[in-house]
Scaffold this motif. Structure first.
Motif, PDB file in Angstrom:
ATOM      1  N   LEU A  95      14.946  -1.456 -20.682  1.00 34.18           N
ATOM      2  CA  LEU A  95      14.894  -1.177 -22.151  1.00 34.18           C
ATOM      3  C   LEU A  95      14.809  -2.755 -22.850  1.00 34.18           C
ATOM      4  O   LEU A  95      14.101  -2.892 -23.791  1.00 34.18           O
TER       5      LEU A  95
ATOM      6  N   THR B 104      15.273  -1.430 -26.635  1.00 38.77           N
ATOM      7  CA  THR B 104      16.820  -1.118 -26.959  1.00 38.77           C
ATOM      8  C   THR B 104      17.174  -0.143 -28.257  1.00 38.77           C
ATOM      9  O   THR B 104      17.680   0.724 -28.269  1.00 38.77           O
TER      10      THR B 104
ATOM     11  N   ALA C 198      15.966   3.571 -27.565  1.00 37.05           N
ATOM     12  CA  ALA C 198      16.707   4.198 -26.390  1.00 37.05           C
ATOM     13  C   ALA C 198      17.167   5.732 -26.682  1.00 37.05           C
ATOM     14  O   ALA C 198      16.753   6.533 -25.599  1.00 37.05           O
TER      15      ALA C 198
ATOM     16  N   LEU D 135       7.267   1.268 -23.286  1.00 38.74           N
ATOM     17  CA  LEU D 135       8.081   2.330 -22.374  1.00 38.74           C
ATOM     18  C   LEU D 135       7.221   2.191 -21.316  1.00 38.74           C
ATOM     19  O   LEU D 135       7.893   2.250 -19.980  1.00 38.74           O
TER      20      LEU D 135
ATOM     21  N   ALA E  65       8.532  -0.903 -19.444  1.00 38.95           N
ATOM     22  CA  ALA E  65       9.856  -0.822 -18.925  1.00 38.95           C
ATOM     23  C   ALA E  65      10.093  -0.156 -17.534  1.00 38.95           C
ATOM     24  O   ALA E  65      10.693  -0.560 -16.616  1.00 38.95           O
TER      25      ALA E  65
END
Length: 308
Positions: free
Chosen positions: A114, A120, A123, A138, A141
């Motif tokens: 993340l 972050t 989240a 996303l 990630a």
């Protein structure tokens, strides 16, 4: 050693030739840009490289392996970020990454993935509440979870704001510096020019330009533009120029030298060249030139065939 090898690759859908006998290599630890207009064959090529499609002819090797025959081994060493991914809208971004970790060998901690993607702070946000650009982050990630040796990025920064886009660029640069091979497609030509050391431009399934990014652009002409002084006729200039309204444009293989010539000429006559702009050839210039030439060739073929 080439991390990706493509040899005489072809793929058609019925009578439509999506990929037509293309070949290229991507050296390990470099960023390679696969470019072209919509329908040029980029996404099909990406699907062939990642084993989602079977080629009609030719071969693909990723880390020396066939992405179809050696699917499990290849998938364990690559990260894939396609144009669209299916998410569960009521899961948070963090929960999505945690679930993905269960299917990813030797996965990074969710918090690390993340952070790499700049998510972050999101989240605990549900996926359905993420913006389009945040959903793309996303996707990134998830593609980075397995610490891939080869990373495929299909339009990675679509929907992102300029700051987020540049954050992703830094991630890609850092990955390449650490030895990850990156192949990306993008419609943001500045993105390709900023990141890639090599490129291939596709048109109607074929590669029409390919090679080292810097060498390819150095072979194109740049330009110098300025306001034509009211007391000067275009024919008086020391270099051939095209004049549009009040602006004169000089095309030159060495635009810096052309600018020096023009400034020296103007200084000797006590003139100022207002709005002087020196521009080396850009990827956008090359892309537009190829698009124009392609349309001209297509129109010429249509005329000869007698079809409107």
């Amino acid at each position: 050693m080439a991390a990706i090898q493509v040899n005489h690759l072809s793929k058609s859908y019925g009578s439509f030739q999506a990929v037509d006998d293309i070949s290229f290599e991507v050296e390990a630890g470099t960023v390679f840009a696969l470019l072209g207009r919509n329908g040029a064959g980029k996404t099909t090529t990406m699907e062939l490289l990642t084993g989602f499609q079977r080629p009609d002819a030719g071969s693909v090797r990723v880390l020396g392996l066939d992405p179809l025959r050696d699917r499990a081994q290849v998938r364990g060493n690559v990260g894939i970020m396609l144009q669209e991914a299916g998410f569960f809208p009521d899961l948070t971004a963090g929960q999505t990454v945690e679930i993905w970790r269960d299917f990813t060998p030797a996965a990074r901690p969710a918090s690390e993935a993340l952070e790499l993607a700049g998510l972050t702070a999101k989240a605990k946000t549900k996926v359905r509440q993420l913006s389009g650009g945040e959903k793309r982050r996303l996707d990134l990630a998830l593609a980075l979870l397995g610490r891939p040796d080869v990373l495929f990025l299909d339009e990675p920064t679509t929907g992102m704001d300029p700051e987020a886009r540049r954050d992703v660029w830094e991630v890609v640069r850092d990955l390449a510096a650490r030895g990850t091979t990156v192949l990306l497609t993008t419609h943001y030509l500045e993105e390709a020019q900023q990141l890639a050391t090599n490129l291939a431009i596709m048109d109607r399934g074929r590669i029409v330009v390919g090679g080292d990014m810097a060498e390819t652009l150095a072979a194109r002409v740049g330009r110098v533009s300025f306001e034509l002084p009211s007391v000067v006729q275009p024919g008086e200039l020391p270099l051939l120029a095209t004049v549009r309204g009040k602006v004169a444009v000089v095309q030159a293989a060495d635009p810096d030298l052309a600018a020096q010539t023009l400034l020296g000429w103007a200084s000797a006559r006590g003139l100022r060249l207002r709005g002087l702009e020196v521009r080396t050839a850009s990827l956008e210039d090359l892309f537009l030139e190829l698009a124009h030439n392609g349309e001209t060739a297509q129109n010429s073929t249509t005329t000869r065939d007698g079809r409107a």
